[in-house]
Every structure is written in structure tokens, then in C-alpha cells.
Design an enzyme around this catalytic site. Structure first.
Site, mmCIF file in Angstrom:
data_model
loop_
_atom_site.group_PDB
_atom_site.id
_atom_site.type_symbol
_atom_site.label_atom_id
_atom_site.label_comp_id
_atom_site.label_asym_id
_atom_site.label_seq_id
_atom_site.Cartn_x
_atom_site.Cartn_y
_atom_site.Cartn_z
ATOM 1 C CB ILE A 79 -0.997 -0.056 1.192
ATOM 2 C CG1 ILE A 79 -1.820 -1.301 1.168
ATOM 3 C CG2 ILE A 79 -1.727 1.265 1.441
ATOM 4 C CD1 ILE A 79 -2.886 -1.362 2.389
ATOM 5 C CG HIS A 118 -10.403 -5.191 -5.444
ATOM 6 N ND1 HIS A 118 -9.370 -5.457 -4.565
ATOM 7 C CD2 HIS A 118 -11.628 -5.884 -4.785
ATOM 8 C CE1 HIS A 118 -9.956 -5.777 -3.519
ATOM 9 N NE2 HIS A 118 -11.186 -6.372 -3.514
HETATM 10 C C1 GRF Z 1 -5.227 -10.011 -9.161
HETATM 11 O O1 GRF Z 1 -6.374 -10.775 -9.077
HETATM 12 C C2 GRF Z 1 -5.261 -8.613 -8.827
HETATM 13 O O2 GRF Z 1 -6.452 -8.117 -8.968
HETATM 14 C C3 GRF Z 1 -4.957 -8.692 -7.482
HETATM 15 O O3 GRF Z 1 -3.949 -9.599 -7.421
HETATM 16 C C4 GRF Z 1 -3.946 -10.568 -8.428
HETATM 17 C C5 GRF Z 1 -2.652 -10.260 -9.356
HETATM 18 O O4 GRF Z 1 -2.636 -11.540 -10.197
HETATM 19 N N1 GRF Z 1 -4.736 -7.606 -6.787
HETATM 20 P P1 GRF Z 1 -1.310 -11.642 -11.159
HETATM 21 O O5 GRF Z 1 -0.051 -11.366 -10.235
HETATM 22 O O6 GRF Z 1 -1.474 -10.632 -12.048
HETATM 23 O O7 GRF Z 1 -1.555 -12.897 -11.784
#
Ligand code: GRF
Length: 205
Positions: free
Chosen positions: A96, A113
Site C-alpha cells: 500500500i 480488484h
Molecule cells: C489479481 O487478481 C489482482 O486483482 C489482485 O492480485 C492479482 C494479481 O494476479 N490485486 P497476477 O499477479 O496478475 O496473476
């Protein structure tokens, strides 16, 4: 500012921490990505390099109470600035960030998200949705603000929760949607900015 990345105006910096499958979808979509910034050693670095995109590691050295989040945020902003980034796309970034990134890129930070905000904010959105027993969850692409998972919503899409789902199977179906929706939304923003930029550029010549 044309440098062959597919847009005359916008330069995107992606922030990632994980497996980078969303990053890969953004790269495959041909978005004008000029740098990928990661906070830890992760697959995203290799994916960026394989695509010929600069990768910067701004390593987070502490996950404890002594973590200087403000100083770390400044380092991330500096990394993005080194690449003249206009638009920041968060793709599973695990840290964050503090106010300085919003001061610098306010209204130009986008996030995906894995839930239908405002439900299930936070890093464990898929686990929380499953634990709550909801039958529908989904994907939200939104502007990121200082308040985590709270900014104006750009797009949402529902994903059904199946009775036999585990966190892994549900998250994977969610990510299939993210990998389609997120590039679409970012392209819409890039085109809108490109169109907005054109008259000024012409007027200046
Ligand atoms: C995704 O589902 C995103 O929304 C979340 O973390 C995940 C990342 O996945 N915040 P990746 O590393 O792109 O496969």
C-alpha cells in the site's frame, strides 16, 4: 512523445508483485507500457524484460512495523518519474502506497480488484468472498485513491461462485475476467487521453 509504444501521449507504468498474469495481459494488449515496477523478486520482472519493457525493482526490505512506507512511496514515484510515466496501472502490487503517489499521479492511478467493490476490500478479497458464502463476486477496475480499494469505479463484471470452488479455482476464474476487462478499460483511457492531447499538440506546431 511518440516512441513506438503505440500511443503518442500516454506512457503507462505498471506496478506488480506476483505471478504477473495481469501484467502479461496488458503487455499482450499492446498498451503503451514503458516500465514495470516491482516491490520484490517476482515473475513480473522477467515478463517485462521478455516483452522488451524496462523493469525496476524498488525492493521492500521490511514487512514489519519498521517499514518506512512514506520513504518507500517516494522511491516508487522516483522510479516512475525516471520513465516519464503519465498513467499508473496497478496489477497485483502488494504494498500500500502513501500520499506522495497520489499527490504526483492523482486521478491517474488505476487498479484491478478481484471482487465487486465496495464488497471485499483488501488483499484477501477472494478468500473473504468465499468465506462469506456469496454466490456472485467479480472484478472491479477503478481509480486508486489514498483510501485502499475505494476510488471511482470504471468497470465491473460479475463472476459466479460455484459450490465446489476453492480460493484458487475462484481466483483463477476471476483473473480470466480481469485479463480481458483491465486491458479494455486501460485502452479506453489511453484513447481518451490521446484524443484530448491531439488539439494541443497541433496548436503548438
Ligand atoms: C489479481 O487478481 C489482482 O486483482 C489482485 O492480485 C492479482 C494479481 O494476479 N490485486 P497476477 O499477479 O496478475 O496473476
Amino acid at each position: 512523445m511518440s516512441d513506438g509504444v503505440g500511443s503518442d501521449v500516454i506512457r503507462i507504468g505498471v506496478l506488480a508483485s506476483g505471478t504477473g498474469t495481469n501484467l502479461q495481459a496488458l503487455l499482450d494488449a499492446g498498451l503503451p507500457i514503458v516500465v514495470v515496477v516491482v516491490d520484490r523478486p517476482c515473475a513480473a520482472t522477467g515478463l517485462a524484460e521478455a516483452a522488451g519493457v524496462a523493469a525496476e525493482t524498488v525492493e521492500r526490505t521490511s514487512f514489519g512495523a519498521d517499514f518506512d512506507r512514506l520513504a518507500y512511496t517516494h522511491q516508487v514515484v522516483d522510479a516512475l518519474e525516471r520513465h516519464d510515466v503519465d498513467l499508473v496501472a496497478m496489477a497485483g502490487f502488494g504494498t500500500i502506497l502513501e500520499k506522495p503517489i497520489h499527490d504526483h499521479f492523482g486521478g491517474r492511478i488505476v487498479n484491478t480488484h478481484p471482487a465487486l467493490l465496495p464488497a471485499f476490500k483488501g488483499w484477501h478479497a477472494v478468500d473473504d468472498a468465499l468465506a462469506a458464502g456469496v454466490k456472485i463476486t467479480g472484478v472491479t477496475v477503478h481509480y486508486a485513491t489514498l483510501e485502499v480499494d475505494d476510488g471511482p469505479i470504471l468497470a465491473q463484471e460479475a463472476v459466479e461462485v460455484r459450490p465446489d470452488d476453492t480460493v484458487e479455482t475462484l481466483h483463477e476464474r476471476i483473473k480470466v475476467v480481469e485479463r480481458r476487462l483491465y486491458p479494455e478499460v486501460l485502452w479506453q483511457l489511453v484513447r481518451r487521453e490521446d484524443e484530448a492531447g491531439t488539439p494541443d499538440e497541433e496548436a503548438a506546431t
